[in-house]
Design a protein around this motif. Structure first.
Motif, PDB file in Angstrom:
ATOM      1  N   LEU A 218       0.821  -1.176  -0.088  1.00 10.40           N
ATOM      2  CA  LEU A 218       0.180   0.144   0.190  1.00 10.40           C
ATOM      3  C   LEU A 218       0.891   1.225  -0.074  1.00 10.40           C
ATOM      4  CD1 LEU A 218      -2.438   1.495   0.094  1.00 10.40           C
ATOM      5  CD2 LEU A 218      -2.759   1.153   2.558  1.00 10.40           C
ATOM      6  N   LEU A 219       1.709   1.260   0.889  1.00  5.69           N
ATOM      7  CA  LEU A 219       2.616   2.416   0.954  1.00  5.69           C
ATOM      8  C   LEU A 219       3.302   2.614  -0.530  1.00  5.69           C
ATOM      9  CD1 LEU A 219       4.264   2.299   4.542  1.00  5.69           C
ATOM     10  CD2 LEU A 219       2.479   3.760   3.746  1.00  5.69           C
ATOM     11  N   HIS A 220       4.090   1.427  -1.087  1.00  6.66           N
ATOM     12  CA  HIS A 220       4.701   1.746  -2.257  1.00  6.66           C
ATOM     13  C   HIS A 220       3.722   2.251  -3.316  1.00  6.66           C
ATOM     14  CE1 HIS A 220       7.438  -1.675  -0.898  1.00  6.66           C
ATOM     15  NE2 HIS A 220       7.909  -0.544  -0.210  1.00  6.66           N
ATOM     16  N   GLY A 224       4.663   5.898  -5.092  1.00  4.04           N
ATOM     17  CA  GLY A 224       4.803   5.952  -6.443  1.00  4.04           C
ATOM     18  C   GLY A 224       6.052   4.884  -6.773  1.00  4.04           C
ATOM     19  N   GLY A 225       6.034   3.804  -5.736  1.00  8.75           N
ATOM     20  CA  GLY A 225       7.095   2.581  -5.867  1.00  8.75           C
ATOM     21  C   GLY A 225       7.903   2.547  -4.830  1.00  8.75           C
ATOM     22  N   PRO A 233      10.279   8.083   3.464  1.00  9.66           N
ATOM     23  CA  PRO A 233       9.344   7.028   4.090  1.00  9.66           C
ATOM     24  C   PRO A 233       8.648   8.041   5.031  1.00  9.66           C
ATOM     25  CG  PRO A 233      11.568   6.669   5.168  1.00  9.66           C
ATOM     26  CD  PRO A 233      11.931   7.584   3.994  1.00  9.66           C
ATOM     27  N   PHE A 234       7.229   8.328   4.740  1.00 12.27           N
ATOM     28  CA  PHE A 234       6.473   9.272   5.410  1.00 12.27           C
ATOM     29  C   PHE A 234       5.731   8.695   6.655  1.00 12.27           C
ATOM     30  CE2 PHE A 234       4.746   8.126   1.273  1.00 12.27           C
ATOM     31  CZ  PHE A 234       3.568   7.314   1.508  1.00 12.27           C
ATOM     32  N   VAL A 235       5.950   7.603   6.847  1.00 10.70           N
ATOM     33  CA  VAL A 235       5.312   6.866   7.789  1.00 10.70           C
ATOM     34  C   VAL A 235       6.213   6.149   8.665  1.00 10.70           C
ATOM     35  CG1 VAL A 235       3.394   5.049   8.607  1.00 10.70           C
ATOM     36  CG2 VAL A 235       3.002   6.410   6.542  1.00 10.70           C
ATOM     37  N   GLU A 502      -6.962   8.835  -9.007  1.00 11.25           N
ATOM     38  CA  GLU A 502      -6.355   7.695  -9.798  1.00 11.25           C
ATOM     39  C   GLU A 502      -5.936   6.805  -8.933  1.00 11.25           C
ATOM     40  OE1 GLU A 502      -7.302  10.910 -12.517  1.00 11.25           O
ATOM     41  OE2 GLU A 502      -6.110  10.881 -10.687  1.00 11.25           O
ATOM     42  N   THR A 503      -4.866   7.399  -7.997  1.00  9.32           N
ATOM     43  CA  THR A 503      -4.069   6.485  -7.092  1.00  9.32           C
ATOM     44  C   THR A 503      -5.066   5.827  -5.996  1.00  9.32           C
ATOM     45  OG1 THR A 503      -2.158   7.776  -7.167  1.00  9.32           O
ATOM     46  CG2 THR A 503      -2.419   6.494  -5.101  1.00  9.32           C
ATOM     47  N   ASP A 504      -5.979   6.553  -5.288  1.00  6.02           N
ATOM     48  CA  ASP A 504      -6.980   6.216  -4.680  1.00  6.02           C
ATOM     49  C   ASP A 504      -7.645   4.898  -5.380  1.00  6.02           C
ATOM     50  OD1 ASP A 504      -8.815   6.459  -2.181  1.00  6.02           O
ATOM     51  OD2 ASP A 504     -10.259   6.666  -3.514  1.00  6.02           O
TER      52      ASP A 504
END
Length: 522
Positions: A218-220, A224-225, A233-235, A502-504
């Motif tokens: 999910l995070l990737h 965006g990969g 890493p934002f989490v 689109e990502t959602d």
């Protein structure tokens, strides 16, 4: 006296007020705002140098002589390869030399990223950041006071509010949704509403190590990969890898190993409760927490040397009359400040808890409990002040309205952290001479007042500083009602759009997302 002469002073006063209002309305550059994330504290020190040294030595003794119980096989494998010793009693002991080696190679000065670089944080030293945290299963309602079960939507709404609160610098999951039962779905539906609701750094807990492959997928997708994720890493993972006193937590350790290998920063969280699962002596509670987190740090660096980890000593307090947790106590404020000093002693980024009111509602009790612990944590230079906003009932309840009230409160705490700068200009001798010898005998409208009113002074967004007469004329507004109206204004406004439609859509096609698209404003 002529009418022109009489009119002049009033004109100057009116012009002064208009100038001040214009100045208040003009946005300030980030570097000259009176408060901002990462200001340096460290002026408050409940421990002296001898006390810090004694706690350090006692923590090393505890790790070397007592060790940590119930290590999982993979923990034993990596730690013994670095010098830890598994005893016949099943406890894993950490010699002093291993801890010293760990401290030499531990990560320092690493950033905690937001999805937007403007929200990046740089914990370390005495730089202070305030944010949320917790795992409350209940939401506090204020209009008809009471508690109800928390939902995925509540988590998303909390993230949306934090997104626009200038004084709440990061969003660590403050609640656990009760409308999700499956543990994999819980992990996914704790993470996604948080990262969809705010661009600020997000902290999150996860239940099982086997869920982490899906979590990283999910995070990737959102980042965006995998390469983009690993770059920023934002989490971070809030990880209770120990069950105090001095035992490893199996499921959390498996999550920890997956997070370290997956490039996610970890908060090594030791949360003993003084008088229950930690010694009742405050110094002893700090010793145990320090020992547990140092053991966790050795574990992390055995997996991957230099992996980013936050020194998360979080000793809590018991009301010794009942055994219940007392998050709003003066003892809690002292413990968190002392833990900040221990992190600074090791030159490690540190985090602890403050702002956890015992009060069940946003009332005067909540105000004094939150204010005392949050300001003491900031003055001590605690890098990451967790649970600083929104929490009630010693972490059992979370209130969206309180987020907005606490944003004001934390603003005042930050102003205390900033302190008083003494310079040739700020001692104001020439200003005093000008006002006293050249008139008008006061500083209202003086250039220095206009220059400093925004750069040196912090003003509440919700707090009421009007006179009693003005307050009556405004309809006698009540503070909680004002915060509730502001909450509804935020939630009724635009939804975050940093995750595209689109990502959602791709996320929803691959993962069991419970937050409805219409709840996200699509």
């Amino acid at each position: 006296m002529s009418s022109e002469a009489k009119a002049a002073p009033e004109g100057r006063r009116r012009g002064g007020r208009e100038a001040r209002r214009a100045l208040r309305a003009a946005p300030l550059a980030e570097d000259i705002k009176p408060i901002r994330p990462g200001m340096e504290g460290g002026t408050y020190k409940p421990l002296d140098e001898a006390g810090i040294a004694r706690i350090h030595q006692a923590a090393l003794d505890a790790l070397e002589q007592i060790g940590l119980g119930q290590p999982i096989p993979s923990c034993i494998e990596v730690c013994t390869a670095k010098g830890a010793v598994l005893g016949d009693d099943g406890r894993l002991r950490f010699p002093r030399a291993l801890i010293e080696d760990t401290l030499a190679l531990a990560a320092r000065n690493f950033p905690l990223y937001g999805q937007d670089p403007q929200f990046d944080m740089h914990p370390g030293g005495t730089r202070v950041h305030y944010g949320t945290a917790g795992a409350s299963t209940m939401i506090v309602e204020t209009e008809e006071p009471g508690y109800r079960n928390a939902t995925v939507r509540d988590l998303y709404d909390a993230a949306r509010i934090v997104e626009v609160m200038d004084n709440i610098h990061f969003f660590q999951r403050p609640l656990t949704p009760c409308d999700v039962v499956d543990l994999l779905e819980l992990d996914i539906n704790t993470l996604y509403p948080a990262i969809a609701g705010t661009r600020k750094h997000v902290g999150c807990s996860f239940t099982l190590g086997e869920n982490m492959e899906t979590v990283f997928e999910l995070l990737h997708e959102v980042a965006g990969g995998e390469a983009a994720w690993r770059e920023r890493p934002f989490v971070s993972n809030s990880n209770c890898f120990v069950v105090p006193p001095m035992k490893f937590a199996e499921d959390a350790c498996r999550v920890l190993e997956a997070c370290v290998r997956g490039g996610m920063p970890v908060l090594l969280l030791s949360a003993g409760q003084a008088g229950a699962t930690a010694p009742p002596a405050l110094a002893g509670a700090v010793v145990q927490a320090t020992a547990e987190v140092l053991g966790g740090l050795a574990y992390v660096n055995a997996i991957q040397p230099g992996a980013p980890a936050i020194f998360g000593t979080w000793p809590f307090v018991s009301d010794l009359r009942t055994g219940a947790m007392s998050g709003g106590s003066g003892e809690q404020a002292l413990l968190s400040a002392a833990c900040a000093q221990m992190a600074q002693f090791y030159d490690l980024p540190g985090g602890a808890a403050a702002g956890m009111a015992d009060a069940k509602l946003p009332d005067m009790q909540a105000g004094w409990e939150k204010g005392i612990s949050n300001v003491m944590a900031g003055l001590s230079g605690l890098n990451m002040v967790y649970e600083a906003a929104g929490m009630h009932a010693s972490l059992l309840g979370f209130c969206l309205d309180t987020l907005i009230l606490d944003n004001d409160l934390i603003g005042q705490c930050q102003r205390c952290v900033r302190g008083i700068e003494v310079t040739e200009d700020s001692v104001s001798l020439e200003v005093i001479r000008s006002v006293c010898t050249e008139g008008p005998g006061h500083y209202l409208g003086h250039n220095s007042t206009l220059e400093l009113m925004q750069r040196d002074y912090v003003y509440p967004e919700i707090g009421d500083r009007t006179s009693p007469k003005e307050w009556v004329e405004k309809g006698k507004p009540e503070l909680v009602a004002t915060a509730r109206a502001r909450k509804l204004e935020i939630l009724g406004g635009e939804h975050p759009r940093h995750i595209s439609a689109e990502t959602d859509g791709r996320v929803r096609a691959r993962f069991p997302i419970k937050l409805k698209r219409e709840e996200m404003g699509w």
